[in-house]
Design a protein around this motif. Structure first.
Motif, PDB file in Angstrom:
ATOM      1  N   THR A 103      43.180   4.163  11.876  1.00 58.11           N
ATOM      2  CA  THR A 103      44.268   4.877  11.202  1.00 58.11           C
ATOM      3  C   THR A 103      45.033   3.866  10.363  1.00 58.11           C
ATOM      4  OG1 THR A 103      45.719   4.541  13.092  1.00 58.11           O
ATOM      5  CG2 THR A 103      44.502   6.599  13.036  1.00 58.11           C
ATOM      6  N   HIS A 104      45.370   4.243   9.163  1.00 63.87           N
ATOM      7  CA  HIS A 104      46.137   3.370   8.280  1.00 63.87           C
ATOM      8  C   HIS A 104      47.612   3.716   8.454  1.00 63.87           C
ATOM      9  CE1 HIS A 104      42.494   2.011   6.365  1.00 63.87           C
ATOM     10  NE2 HIS A 104      42.112   3.259   6.264  1.00 63.87           N
ATOM     11  N   GLU A 105      48.348   2.768   8.935  1.00 68.98           N
ATOM     12  CA  GLU A 105      49.762   2.991   9.212  1.00 68.98           C
ATOM     13  C   GLU A 105      50.639   2.769   7.984  1.00 68.98           C
ATOM     14  OE1 GLU A 105      51.337   4.115  12.049  1.00 68.98           O
ATOM     15  OE2 GLU A 105      49.316   4.567  12.720  1.00 68.98           O
ATOM     16  N   ALA A 106      50.419   1.685   7.262  1.00 71.89           N
ATOM     17  CA  ALA A 106      51.318   1.389   6.136  1.00 71.89           C
ATOM     18  C   ALA A 106      50.598   0.577   5.072  1.00 71.89           C
ATOM     19  CB  ALA A 106      52.531   0.609   6.637  1.00 71.89           C
ATOM     20  N   LYS A 107      50.947   0.868   3.826  1.00 70.36           N
ATOM     21  CA  LYS A 107      50.475   0.063   2.696  1.00 70.36           C
ATOM     22  C   LYS A 107      51.703  -0.416   1.945  1.00 70.36           C
ATOM     23  CE  LYS A 107      46.070   2.283   1.776  1.00 70.36           C
ATOM     24  NZ  LYS A 107      45.248   2.990   0.777  1.00 70.36           N
ATOM     25  N   LEU A 108      51.876  -1.727   1.920  1.00 73.41           N
ATOM     26  CA  LEU A 108      53.006  -2.328   1.219  1.00 73.41           C
ATOM     27  C   LEU A 108      52.459  -3.273   0.158  1.00 73.41           C
ATOM     28  CD1 LEU A 108      55.173  -3.206   4.348  1.00 73.41           C
ATOM     29  CD2 LEU A 108      55.488  -1.277   2.787  1.00 73.41           C
ATOM     30  N   GLY A 109      52.226  -2.736  -1.025  1.00 74.57           N
ATOM     31  CA  GLY A 109      51.647  -3.539  -2.098  1.00 74.57           C
ATOM     32  C   GLY A 109      50.241  -3.969  -1.720  1.00 74.57           C
ATOM     33  N   PRO A 110      49.961  -5.263  -1.786  1.00 70.25           N
ATOM     34  CA  PRO A 110      48.622  -5.725  -1.415  1.00 70.25           C
ATOM     35  C   PRO A 110      48.425  -5.819   0.107  1.00 70.25           C
ATOM     36  CG  PRO A 110      49.927  -7.571  -2.132  1.00 70.25           C
ATOM     37  CD  PRO A 110      50.759  -6.329  -2.372  1.00 70.25           C
ATOM     38  N   LEU A 111      49.499  -5.659   0.866  1.00 71.08           N
ATOM     39  CA  LEU A 111      49.427  -5.761   2.321  1.00 71.08           C
ATOM     40  C   LEU A 111      49.128  -4.393   2.920  1.00 71.08           C
ATOM     41  CD1 LEU A 111      49.833  -7.554   4.818  1.00 71.08           C
ATOM     42  CD2 LEU A 111      52.235  -6.871   4.771  1.00 71.08           C
ATOM     43  N   GLU A 112      48.118  -4.345   3.751  1.00 70.29           N
ATOM     44  CA  GLU A 112      47.736  -3.091   4.388  1.00 70.29           C
ATOM     45  C   GLU A 112      47.643  -3.314   5.895  1.00 70.29           C
ATOM     46  OE1 GLU A 112      43.798  -0.339   4.458  1.00 70.29           O
ATOM     47  OE2 GLU A 112      44.461  -1.056   2.522  1.00 70.29           O
ATOM     48  N   LEU A 113      48.366  -2.517   6.645  1.00 69.90           N
ATOM     49  CA  LEU A 113      48.355  -2.614   8.104  1.00 69.90           C
ATOM     50  C   LEU A 113      47.433  -1.528   8.659  1.00 69.90           C
ATOM     51  CD1 LEU A 113      52.161  -3.069   8.728  1.00 69.90           C
ATOM     52  CD2 LEU A 113      50.418  -4.833   8.661  1.00 69.90           C
ATOM     53  N   GLU A 114      46.480  -1.937   9.484  1.00 66.00           N
ATOM     54  CA  GLU A 114      45.544  -0.987  10.078  1.00 66.00           C
ATOM     55  C   GLU A 114      45.670  -1.023  11.593  1.00 66.00           C
ATOM     56  OE1 GLU A 114      41.567  -1.738   8.871  1.00 66.00           O
ATOM     57  OE2 GLU A 114      41.995  -1.427   6.748  1.00 66.00           O
ATOM     58  N   VAL A 115      45.511   0.138  12.180  1.00 67.00           N
ATOM     59  CA  VAL A 115      45.524   0.253  13.627  1.00 67.00           C
ATOM     60  C   VAL A 115      44.207   0.883  14.051  1.00 67.00           C
ATOM     61  CG1 VAL A 115      46.662   1.315  15.594  1.00 67.00           C
ATOM     62  CG2 VAL A 115      48.022   0.505  13.679  1.00 67.00           C
ATOM     63  N   GLN A 116      43.544   0.255  15.008  1.00 70.50           N
ATOM     64  CA  GLN A 116      42.309   0.818  15.548  1.00 70.50           C
ATOM     65  C   GLN A 116      42.581   1.332  16.952  1.00 70.50           C
ATOM     66  OE1 GLN A 116      39.309  -2.181  15.392  1.00 70.50           O
ATOM     67  NE2 GLN A 116      38.987  -1.960  13.197  1.00 70.50           N
ATOM     68  N   GLU A 117      42.242   2.594  17.171  1.00 66.03           N
ATOM     69  CA  GLU A 117      42.443   3.204  18.479  1.00 66.03           C
ATOM     70  C   GLU A 117      41.083   3.532  19.081  1.00 66.03           C
ATOM     71  OE1 GLU A 117      44.981   6.570  18.313  1.00 66.03           O
ATOM     72  OE2 GLU A 117      46.356   5.629  16.927  1.00 66.03           O
ATOM     73  N   LYS A 118      40.923   3.228  20.348  1.00 71.26           N
ATOM     74  CA  LYS A 118      39.686   3.556  21.040  1.00 71.26           C
ATOM     75  C   LYS A 118      39.885   4.892  21.752  1.00 71.26           C
ATOM     76  CE  LYS A 118      36.141   1.674  23.999  1.00 71.26           C
ATOM     77  NZ  LYS A 118      35.684   0.540  24.795  1.00 71.26           N
ATOM     78  N   GLU A 119      39.096   5.871  21.351  1.00 72.88           N
ATOM     79  CA  GLU A 119      39.167   7.209  21.935  1.00 72.88           C
ATOM     80  C   GLU A 119      38.069   7.350  22.985  1.00 72.88           C
ATOM     81  OE1 GLU A 119      41.276   9.792  21.157  1.00 72.88           O
ATOM     82  OE2 GLU A 119      42.379   8.549  19.732  1.00 72.88           O
TER      83      GLU A 119
END
Length: 73
Positions: free
Chosen positions: A30-46
């Motif tokens: 899941t992509h939580e936030a995009k701040l310009g060139p910075l992208e924060l990603e979260v991986q969840e194990k289902e």
């Protein structure tokens, strides 16, 4: 007739796999936030559990389809 036999075999295989393994897991990104060139990603194990009754029911329906699909008129 051949279509019902194929579906029956697939149900038996899927039901057997469900009884043997019991559950399966996958990773969801899941992509939580995009701040310009910075992208924060979260991986969840289902983890998804397959009930025993569902595996046994799939095997039962598969056997019925094999028996009905094998009859000729």
């Amino acid at each position: 007739m051949i279509f019902t036999r194929i579906i029956g075999i697939l149900l038996i295989v899927a039901g057997t796999a469900g009884l043997i393994y019991g559950d399966f897991s996958f990773t969801k990104e899941t992509h939580e936030a995009k701040l310009g060139p910075l992208e924060l990603e979260v991986q969840e194990k289902e983890n998804i559990a397959i009930p025993t009754w569902a595996g046994a029911g799939a095997i039962g329906v598969g056997v019925i389809l094999l028996l009905v699909g094998g009859r000729r008129r």
